[in-house]
Design an enzyme around this catalytic site. Structure first.
Site, PDB file in Angstrom:
ATOM      1  N   ARG A  20      38.363 -28.972  32.599  1.00  0.00           N
ATOM      2  CA  ARG A  20      37.606 -30.092  32.028  1.00  0.00           C
ATOM      3  C   ARG A  20      37.416 -29.945  30.526  1.00  0.00           C
ATOM      4  O   ARG A  20      37.634 -30.905  29.779  1.00  0.00           O
ATOM      5  CB  ARG A  20      36.244 -30.237  32.715  1.00  0.00           C
ATOM      6  N   ASN A  38      34.783 -32.454  38.090  1.00  0.00           N
ATOM      7  CA  ASN A  38      35.224 -31.742  39.283  1.00  0.00           C
ATOM      8  C   ASN A  38      34.789 -32.528  40.513  1.00  0.00           C
ATOM      9  O   ASN A  38      33.721 -33.147  40.513  1.00  0.00           O
ATOM     10  CB  ASN A  38      34.597 -30.347  39.361  1.00  0.00           C
TER      11      ASN A  38
END
EC number: 3.6.1.7
Length: 92
Positions: A20, A38
Site C-alpha cells: 500500500r 488491504n
C-alpha cells in the site's frame, strides 16, 4: 488528455510487504488519485484515476509490486472516471 479509472484487485503475497505505501508513492509520482486498502482475504484493492497512460503505468507496476511482494494475479475493471479524489490515500 484522456482520463481513466481502474478498479484493481491484487492477489498473492501482497500484505505485510509495504504494497500500500509503495503504491501510494508510485501514484503520487505519477500524479494519479484514488485509494488502496488491504482486504480480509489477503488481497489488496485499489481505485486509480487519472490520465489513461498513467493509470496503465500503475497497473503495470501492480503486476510486480514492491520488492518483497509476490503478485499472482491482478484483476482490472475499467470504470468511468468521476474526479472525486484530490489525492491518493491508504484506507485502513
Amino acid at each position: 488528455m484522456s482520463l481513466a479509472r481502474a478498479h484493481l484487485r491484487i492477489y498473492g503475497w501482497v500484505q505485510g510487504v509495504f504494497f500500500r505505501s509503495s503504491m501510494r508513492r508510485v501514484a503520487k509520482k505519477l500524479g494519479v488519485t484514488g485509494w488502496v486498502r488491504n482486504l480480509p482475504d489477503g488481497s489488496v484493492e485499489a481505485v486509480v484515476e487519472g490520465e489513461k497512460d498513467k493509470v496503465e503505468e500503475i497497473i503495470r507496476w501492480a503486476h510486480k509490486g514492491p520488492e518483497l511482494a509476490v503478485v499472482e494475479r491482478v484483476d482490472v475493471e475499467w470504470e468511468e472516471p468521476t474526479g472525486e479524489f484530490d489525492d491518493f490515500s491508504i484506507i485502513y
